[in-house]
Enzyme design. Structure first.
Site, PDB file in Angstrom:
ATOM      1  N   CYS A   1      -5.909   2.036   1.492  1.00  0.00           N
ATOM      2  CA  CYS A   1      -5.475   1.413   0.240  1.00  0.00           C
ATOM      3  C   CYS A   1      -6.702   0.997  -0.557  1.00  0.00           C
ATOM      4  O   CYS A   1      -7.660   0.469   0.014  1.00  0.00           O
ATOM      5  CB  CYS A   1      -4.605   0.198   0.539  1.00  0.00           C
ATOM      6  SG  CYS A   1      -3.971  -0.627  -0.947  1.00  0.00           S
TER       7      CYS A   1
ATOM      8  N   HIS B   1       3.857  -1.754  -3.118  1.00  0.00           N
ATOM      9  CA  HIS B   1       2.932  -2.651  -3.824  1.00  0.00           C
ATOM     10  C   HIS B   1       3.683  -3.506  -4.834  1.00  0.00           C
ATOM     11  O   HIS B   1       3.403  -4.705  -4.973  1.00  0.00           O
ATOM     12  CB  HIS B   1       1.834  -1.866  -4.566  1.00  0.00           C
ATOM     13  CG  HIS B   1       0.619  -1.549  -3.749  1.00  0.00           C
ATOM     14  ND1 HIS B   1      -0.102  -2.502  -3.076  1.00  0.00           N
ATOM     15  CD2 HIS B   1      -0.010  -0.378  -3.516  1.00  0.00           C
ATOM     16  CE1 HIS B   1      -1.136  -1.924  -2.456  1.00  0.00           C
ATOM     17  NE2 HIS B   1      -1.097  -0.629  -2.712  1.00  0.00           N
TER      18      HIS B   1
ATOM     19  N   HIS C   1       4.471   3.986  -0.776  1.00  0.00           N
ATOM     20  CA  HIS C   1       3.291   3.120  -0.741  1.00  0.00           C
ATOM     21  C   HIS C   1       3.164   2.343  -2.057  1.00  0.00           C
ATOM     22  O   HIS C   1       2.893   1.129  -2.050  1.00  0.00           O
ATOM     23  CB  HIS C   1       2.032   3.971  -0.493  1.00  0.00           C
ATOM     24  CG  HIS C   1       0.749   3.208  -0.450  1.00  0.00           C
ATOM     25  ND1 HIS C   1      -0.028   3.094   0.681  1.00  0.00           N
ATOM     26  CD2 HIS C   1       0.077   2.543  -1.424  1.00  0.00           C
ATOM     27  CE1 HIS C   1      -1.115   2.365   0.410  1.00  0.00           C
ATOM     28  NE2 HIS C   1      -1.080   2.027  -0.862  1.00  0.00           N
ATOM     29  N   GLU C   2       3.420   3.050  -3.185  1.00  0.00           N
ATOM     30  CA  GLU C   2       3.286   2.401  -4.502  1.00  0.00           C
ATOM     31  C   GLU C   2       4.432   1.431  -4.779  1.00  0.00           C
ATOM     32  O   GLU C   2       4.198   0.321  -5.271  1.00  0.00           O
ATOM     33  CB  GLU C   2       3.202   3.462  -5.607  1.00  0.00           C
ATOM     34  CG  GLU C   2       2.084   4.477  -5.457  1.00  0.00           C
ATOM     35  CD  GLU C   2       0.752   3.872  -5.055  1.00  0.00           C
ATOM     36  OE1 GLU C   2       0.006   4.531  -4.312  1.00  0.00           O
ATOM     37  OE2 GLU C   2       0.449   2.717  -5.441  1.00  0.00           O
TER      38      GLU C   2
HETATM   39  O1  LIG Z   1      -1.785   2.037  -3.895  1.00  0.00           O
HETATM   40  C1  LIG Z   1      -2.506   3.035  -3.991  1.00  0.00           C
HETATM   41  N1  LIG Z   1      -3.628   3.161  -3.287  1.00  0.00           N
HETATM   42  O2  LIG Z   1      -4.023   2.123  -2.542  1.00  0.00           O
HETATM   43  C2  LIG Z   1      -4.381   4.408  -3.215  1.00  0.00           C
HETATM   44  C3  LIG Z   1      -4.036   5.168  -1.949  1.00  0.00           C
HETATM   45  C4  LIG Z   1      -2.584   5.636  -1.973  1.00  0.00           C
HETATM   46  C5  LIG Z   1      -2.237   6.617  -0.829  1.00  0.00           C
HETATM   47  C6  LIG Z   1      -2.444   6.055   0.579  1.00  0.00           C
HETATM   48  C7  LIG Z   1      -1.464   6.823   1.457  1.00  0.00           C
HETATM   49  C8  LIG Z   1      -0.386   7.337   0.567  1.00  0.00           C
HETATM   50  C9  LIG Z   1      -0.751   6.992  -0.862  1.00  0.00           C
HETATM   51  C10 LIG Z   1      -4.996   6.345  -1.880  1.00  0.00           C
HETATM   52  O3  LIG Z   1      -4.901   7.254  -2.674  1.00  0.00           O
HETATM   53  N2  LIG Z   1      -6.003   6.343  -0.942  1.00  0.00           N
HETATM   54  N3  LIG Z   1      -6.113   5.342  -0.046  1.00  0.00           N
HETATM   55  C11 LIG Z   1      -7.474   4.879   0.263  1.00  0.00           C
HETATM   56  C12 LIG Z   1      -8.553   5.877   0.127  1.00  0.00           C
HETATM   57  C13 LIG Z   1      -8.040   7.276   0.129  1.00  0.00           C
HETATM   58  C14 LIG Z   1      -6.914   7.488  -0.845  1.00  0.00           C
HETATM   59  C15 LIG Z   1      -6.146   8.743  -0.454  1.00  0.00           C
HETATM   60  O4  LIG Z   1      -5.266   8.654   0.365  1.00  0.00           O
HETATM   61  N4  LIG Z   1      -6.515   9.854  -1.108  1.00  0.00           N
HETATM   62  C16 LIG Z   1      -5.971  11.119  -0.911  1.00  0.00           C
HETATM   63  C17 LIG Z   1      -4.946  11.393   0.014  1.00  0.00           C
HETATM   64  C18 LIG Z   1      -4.463  12.703   0.089  1.00  0.00           C
HETATM   65  C19 LIG Z   1      -4.997  13.661  -0.729  1.00  0.00           C
HETATM   66  C20 LIG Z   1      -6.018  13.318  -1.609  1.00  0.00           C
HETATM   67  N5  LIG Z   1      -6.491  12.056  -1.702  1.00  0.00           N
HETATM   68 NI    NI Z   2      -2.434   0.854  -2.051  1.00  0.00          NI
END
Ligand SMILES: O=CN(O)C[C@@H](CC1CCCC1)C(=O)N1NCCC[C@H]1C(=O)Nc1ccccn1
Ligand code: NI
Length: 207
Positions: A134, A181, A177-178
């Site tokens: 996250c 939040h 996940h969103e």
């Molecule tokens: O609330 C929203 N957030 O906290 C951003 C989160 C949301 C995802 C987490 C799991 C499902 C949704 C996020 O995107 N990440 N989490 C932290 C760092 C990496 C990044 C990520 O998973 N990237 C990614 C994944 C697959 C393909 C490409 N990129």
């Molecule tokens: Ni998140």
């Protein structure tokens, strides 16, 4: 206000705008936005989507020091409104010589969702094989994040149109996940504390 500053034409949302654990807005149930959408709520959604695009662009991400994101909720910007943005890239294709080529459709999902809510879901649960992270959590929290495998989500888009969509796979995990939040729920609330990697019978593992 926070929102006024974020929607200024010249401002690009960056990591300094994203609040981290300990900020109470991350544990707040956000308010539904009023319809028809105000200009500032439409602009905020667009800025959130712009952040996701920049975070997935190697040049911009490096320049702005952004962590790559596929989703963002307004709570993460210290704004307790039910506004989320989701931008899930398609994987590059591999051509006959084994080279990566850009996919026909750049994105599997690209949506700014207002007042999104889960109206029904599968009995079956699912989890992303590698766990979740996250942008508001500056630490690794290992373990399977147990979610509904499939969900039906109702939301309004930036044109005040109502949608009812069914999601499965990674998009289902991302939107849950969103939406979490916007209800003050963090991904690690769904990790089994005693056995973080336990796979219960029937759990669908998503790569
Ligand atoms: O609330 C929203 N957030 O906290 C951003 C989160 C949301 C995802 C987490 C799991 C499902 C949704 C996020 O995107 N990440 N989490 C932290 C760092 C990496 C990044 C990520 O998973 N990237 C990614 C994944 C697959 C393909 C490409 N990129
Ligand atoms: Ni998140």
């Amino acid at each position: 206000s926070v929102q006024e500053n974020l929607i200024k034409a010249s401002h690009l949302i960056n990591m300094d705008d994203i609040v981290r654990e300990g900020n109470e807005t991350l544990r707040t149930v956000a308010d539904e936005v009023s319809l028809p959408l105000s200009d500032e709520d439409i602009l905020l959604g667009e800025k959130m989507m712009e952040f996701l695009r920049n975070s997935q662009n190697p040049v911009m991400a490096e320049k702005m020091q952004l962590r790559p994101g596929v989703g963002l909720a307004a709570n993460q910007l210290d704004i307790a409104k039910k506004i989320i943005a989701v931008l899930i890239p398609n994987d590059p294709e591999i051509d006959e010589n084994g080279n990566e080529v850009a996919p026909k459709e750049a994105y599997k999902m690209s949506e700014i969702m207002y007042n999104a809510k889960i109206v029904s879901h599968s009995v079956q649960d699912a989890a992303i094989e590698s766990g979740e992270g996250c942008l508001s959590v500056d630490r690794e929290v290992p373990g399977l994040v147990i979610r509904h495998a499939r969900v039906t989500v109702e939301y309004y888009d930036k044109n005040n149109e109502k949608h009812k969509i069914r999601l499965k796979g990674f998009p289902s995990m991302c939107v849950q996940h969103e939406i979490d939040h916007t209800n003050g729920i963090m991904f690690y609330d769904h990790i089994n504390e005693k056995e973080p990697w336990a796979v219960k019978d029937g759990l669908l593992i998503i790569q």
